[in-house]
Design a protein around this motif. Sequence first.
Motif, PDB file in Angstrom:
ATOM      1  N   ASN A   1      13.295  47.162 -19.936  1.00 65.40           N
ATOM      2  CA  ASN A   1      13.294  47.648 -18.557  1.00 65.40           C
ATOM      3  C   ASN A   1      12.008  48.378 -18.199  1.00 65.40           C
ATOM      4  OD1 ASN A   1      16.063  46.794 -17.702  1.00 65.40           O
ATOM      5  ND2 ASN A   1      16.596  48.051 -19.468  1.00 65.40           N
ATOM      6  N   ASP A   2      11.344  48.973 -19.193  1.00 66.39           N
ATOM      7  CA  ASP A   2      10.009  49.512 -18.961  1.00 66.39           C
ATOM      8  C   ASP A   2       9.071  48.373 -18.545  1.00 66.39           C
ATOM      9  OD1 ASP A   2       9.831  52.514 -20.516  1.00 66.39           O
ATOM     10  OD2 ASP A   2      11.450  51.189 -21.123  1.00 66.39           O
ATOM     11  N   GLN A   3       9.141  47.260 -19.290  1.00 61.44           N
ATOM     12  CA  GLN A   3       8.300  46.111 -18.958  1.00 61.44           C
ATOM     13  C   GLN A   3       8.686  45.524 -17.607  1.00 61.44           C
ATOM     14  OE1 GLN A   3       9.386  42.623 -18.923  1.00 61.44           O
ATOM     15  NE2 GLN A   3       7.333  42.056 -18.211  1.00 61.44           N
ATOM     16  N   TYR A   4       9.971  45.408 -17.322  1.00 59.02           N
ATOM     17  CA  TYR A   4      10.448  44.823 -16.070  1.00 59.02           C
ATOM     18  C   TYR A   4       9.950  45.631 -14.873  1.00 59.02           C
ATOM     19  CZ  TYR A   4      13.661  42.930 -12.582  1.00 59.02           C
ATOM     20  OH  TYR A   4      14.189  42.342 -11.453  1.00 59.02           O
ATOM     21  N   ARG A   5       9.881  46.940 -15.051  1.00 61.15           N
ATOM     22  CA  ARG A   5       9.437  47.803 -13.954  1.00 61.15           C
ATOM     23  C   ARG A   5       7.921  47.947 -13.880  1.00 61.15           C
ATOM     24  NH1 ARG A   5      13.776  52.835 -14.015  1.00 61.15           N
ATOM     25  NH2 ARG A   5      15.614  51.610 -14.650  1.00 61.15           N
ATOM     26  N   GLY A   6       7.219  47.238 -14.744  1.00 62.23           N
ATOM     27  CA  GLY A   6       5.765  47.206 -14.661  1.00 62.23           C
ATOM     28  C   GLY A   6       5.049  48.399 -15.253  1.00 62.23           C
ATOM     29  N   ARG A   7       5.670  49.085 -16.175  1.00 65.00           N
ATOM     30  CA  ARG A   7       5.040  50.251 -16.773  1.00 65.00           C
ATOM     31  C   ARG A   7       3.969  49.851 -17.786  1.00 65.00           C
ATOM     32  NH1 ARG A   7      10.151  54.423 -17.738  1.00 65.00           N
ATOM     33  NH2 ARG A   7      10.716  54.597 -15.528  1.00 65.00           N
ATOM     34  N   ASP A   8       2.927  50.630 -17.840  1.00 68.23           N
ATOM     35  CA  ASP A   8       1.826  50.375 -18.758  1.00 68.23           C
ATOM     36  C   ASP A   8       2.292  50.539 -20.202  1.00 68.23           C
ATOM     37  OD1 ASP A   8      -0.738  51.563 -20.354  1.00 68.23           O
ATOM     38  OD2 ASP A   8      -1.352  50.169 -18.771  1.00 68.23           O
ATOM     39  N   VAL A   9       1.672  49.803 -21.095  1.00 69.02           N
ATOM     40  CA  VAL A   9       2.077  49.853 -22.500  1.00 69.02           C
ATOM     41  C   VAL A   9       1.836  51.224 -23.111  1.00 69.02           C
ATOM     42  CG1 VAL A   9      -0.102  49.029 -23.484  1.00 69.02           C
ATOM     43  CG2 VAL A   9       2.043  48.565 -24.675  1.00 69.02           C
ATOM     44  N   THR A  10       0.848  51.964 -22.601  1.00 68.57           N
ATOM     45  CA  THR A  10       0.612  53.305 -23.132  1.00 68.57           C
ATOM     46  C   THR A  10       1.797  54.228 -22.818  1.00 68.57           C
ATOM     47  OG1 THR A  10      -0.626  53.907 -21.140  1.00 68.57           O
ATOM     48  CG2 THR A  10      -1.889  53.103 -23.028  1.00 68.57           C
ATOM     49  N   ASP A  11       2.401  54.052 -21.636  1.00 71.17           N
ATOM     50  CA  ASP A  11       3.598  54.821 -21.306  1.00 71.17           C
ATOM     51  C   ASP A  11       4.755  54.442 -22.223  1.00 71.17           C
ATOM     52  OD1 ASP A  11       2.302  56.120 -19.206  1.00 71.17           O
ATOM     53  OD2 ASP A  11       2.866  54.581 -17.765  1.00 71.17           O
ATOM     54  N   TYR A  12       4.869  53.128 -22.493  1.00 67.11           N
ATOM     55  CA  TYR A  12       5.922  52.674 -23.406  1.00 67.11           C
ATOM     56  C   TYR A  12       5.703  53.248 -24.797  1.00 67.11           C
ATOM     57  CZ  TYR A  12       8.714  49.716 -26.449  1.00 67.11           C
ATOM     58  OH  TYR A  12       9.586  49.277 -27.410  1.00 67.11           O
ATOM     59  N   ARG A  13       4.464  53.250 -25.255  1.00 66.82           N
ATOM     60  CA  ARG A  13       4.184  53.789 -26.595  1.00 66.82           C
ATOM     61  C   ARG A  13       4.639  55.237 -26.709  1.00 66.82           C
ATOM     62  NH1 ARG A  13      -0.816  53.001 -26.536  1.00 66.82           N
ATOM     63  NH2 ARG A  13      -0.894  51.055 -27.716  1.00 66.82           N
ATOM     64  N   THR A  14       4.347  56.014 -25.687  1.00 68.69           N
ATOM     65  CA  THR A  14       4.741  57.424 -25.704  1.00 68.69           C
ATOM     66  C   THR A  14       6.261  57.573 -25.733  1.00 68.69           C
ATOM     67  OG1 THR A  14       2.741  58.062 -24.493  1.00 68.69           O
ATOM     68  CG2 THR A  14       4.600  59.603 -24.447  1.00 68.69           C
ATOM     69  N   GLY A  15       6.941  56.834 -24.845  1.00 69.26           N
ATOM     70  CA  GLY A  15       8.393  56.930 -24.784  1.00 69.26           C
ATOM     71  C   GLY A  15       9.072  56.399 -26.028  1.00 69.26           C
ATOM     72  N   PHE A  16       8.588  55.270 -26.528  1.00 66.48           N
ATOM     73  CA  PHE A  16       9.184  54.686 -27.723  1.00 66.48           C
ATOM     74  C   PHE A  16       8.971  55.579 -28.936  1.00 66.48           C
ATOM     75  CE2 PHE A  16       8.901  52.161 -31.601  1.00 66.48           C
ATOM     76  CZ  PHE A  16      10.132  51.527 -31.591  1.00 66.48           C
ATOM     77  N   SER A  17       7.775  56.113 -29.087  1.00 65.54           N
ATOM     78  CA  SER A  17       7.483  56.967 -30.242  1.00 65.54           C
ATOM     79  C   SER A  17       8.396  58.180 -30.268  1.00 65.54           C
ATOM     80  CB  SER A  17       6.015  57.409 -30.214  1.00 65.54           C
ATOM     81  OG  SER A  17       5.147  56.302 -30.331  1.00 65.54           O
ATOM     82  N   ALA A  18       8.603  58.783 -29.100  1.00 62.83           N
ATOM     83  CA  ALA A  18       9.484  59.954 -29.032  1.00 62.83           C
ATOM     84  C   ALA A  18      10.917  59.582 -29.382  1.00 62.83           C
ATOM     85  CB  ALA A  18       9.411  60.567 -27.645  1.00 62.83           C
ATOM     86  N   LEU A  19      11.372  58.438 -28.894  1.00 60.79           N
ATOM     87  CA  LEU A  19      12.732  57.992 -29.213  1.00 60.79           C
ATOM     88  C   LEU A  19      12.875  57.663 -30.696  1.00 60.79           C
ATOM     89  CD1 LEU A  19      13.566  55.727 -26.153  1.00 60.79           C
ATOM     90  CD2 LEU A  19      14.797  57.804 -26.834  1.00 60.79           C
ATOM     91  N   LEU A  20      11.859  57.073 -31.276  1.00 62.40           N
ATOM     92  CA  LEU A  20      11.924  56.746 -32.699  1.00 62.40           C
ATOM     93  C   LEU A  20      12.038  58.022 -33.530  1.00 62.40           C
ATOM     94  CD1 LEU A  20      11.852  54.504 -34.831  1.00 62.40           C
ATOM     95  CD2 LEU A  20       9.367  54.778 -34.909  1.00 62.40           C
ATOM     96  N   GLU A  21      11.276  59.050 -33.167  1.00 64.83           N
ATOM     97  CA  GLU A  21      11.370  60.312 -33.898  1.00 64.83           C
ATOM     98  C   GLU A  21      12.763  60.913 -33.775  1.00 64.83           C
ATOM     99  OE1 GLU A  21       9.207  61.506 -36.023  1.00 64.83           O
ATOM    100  OE2 GLU A  21       7.923  59.783 -35.593  1.00 64.83           O
ATOM    101  N   ARG A  22      13.350  60.824 -32.596  1.00 65.05           N
ATOM    102  CA  ARG A  22      14.701  61.350 -32.418  1.00 65.05           C
ATOM    103  C   ARG A  22      15.714  60.540 -33.226  1.00 65.05           C
ATOM    104  NH1 ARG A  22      16.052  62.907 -26.259  1.00 65.05           N
ATOM    105  NH2 ARG A  22      17.645  64.116 -27.354  1.00 65.05           N
ATOM    106  N   THR A  23      15.525  59.229 -33.266  1.00 64.18           N
ATOM    107  CA  THR A  23      16.428  58.374 -34.026  1.00 64.18           C
ATOM    108  C   THR A  23      16.367  58.714 -35.505  1.00 64.18           C
ATOM    109  OG1 THR A  23      16.050  56.612 -32.403  1.00 64.18           O
ATOM    110  CG2 THR A  23      17.099  55.990 -34.472  1.00 64.18           C
ATOM    111  N   ILE A  24      15.161  58.932 -36.013  1.00 61.97           N
ATOM    112  CA  ILE A  24      14.997  59.323 -37.411  1.00 61.97           C
ATOM    113  C   ILE A  24      15.689  60.659 -37.671  1.00 61.97           C
ATOM    114  CG2 ILE A  24      13.305  60.035 -39.150  1.00 61.97           C
ATOM    115  CD1 ILE A  24      11.359  57.990 -37.841  1.00 61.97           C
TER     116      ILE A  24
END
Length: 209
Positions: A78-101
Amino acid sequence: MALRYLALGDSYTIGEGVAPAERWTHRLAHALRAEGIALDDPLTIAATGWTTDELAAAIDAAEPQGRFGFASLLIGVNDQYRGRDVTDYRTGFSALLERTIAFADGRADHVLVLSIPDWGVTPFAAASGRDLAQIVRELDLYNATARATCDARGVAFVDITAVSRERGAEPDMLADDGLHPAAAMHAEWMHLALPAARHLLLQRHARTP
């Protein structure tokens, strides 16, 4: 005692149009139990349409308690569908991965990440007027970013994008909306995730005194 399982994501995890037992996450838990690995059905925090920041907010609201022996993360379409830049995705994904760990008792080797499927092969995409080649390029970039982030943290990463491109347009692989995967595609994803999940959980068992 069975291990607790936390599944985080969006429509691909909640299984839009699919019965709970047919979601890849529930299928995975069932398959592992059949092999003698005691794993509960997942506690799922996911909803159709969620982006990385919306999933993060939902986790805040849900406040899952206790330790989980296993966790999965699949987010970003949905980040991609809404046209968000990959740098924004990297930030959001990295934070979620840390929380998942962190939910997985701080163990990166108790976490499994799946790549983002390619919705661009679906009838919905064909009728949308979107640039299908651009969808491919952007999802490849998103997935490369997620994989690199996982590699840096020692988290297992499973590619389900390829099968989504190979078979995602088949009628039997699609829900009635022509966009979301049917139970048959969830089964494909489970079979791809199973070896990695088995390896992680058997390693955990071997470390337990």
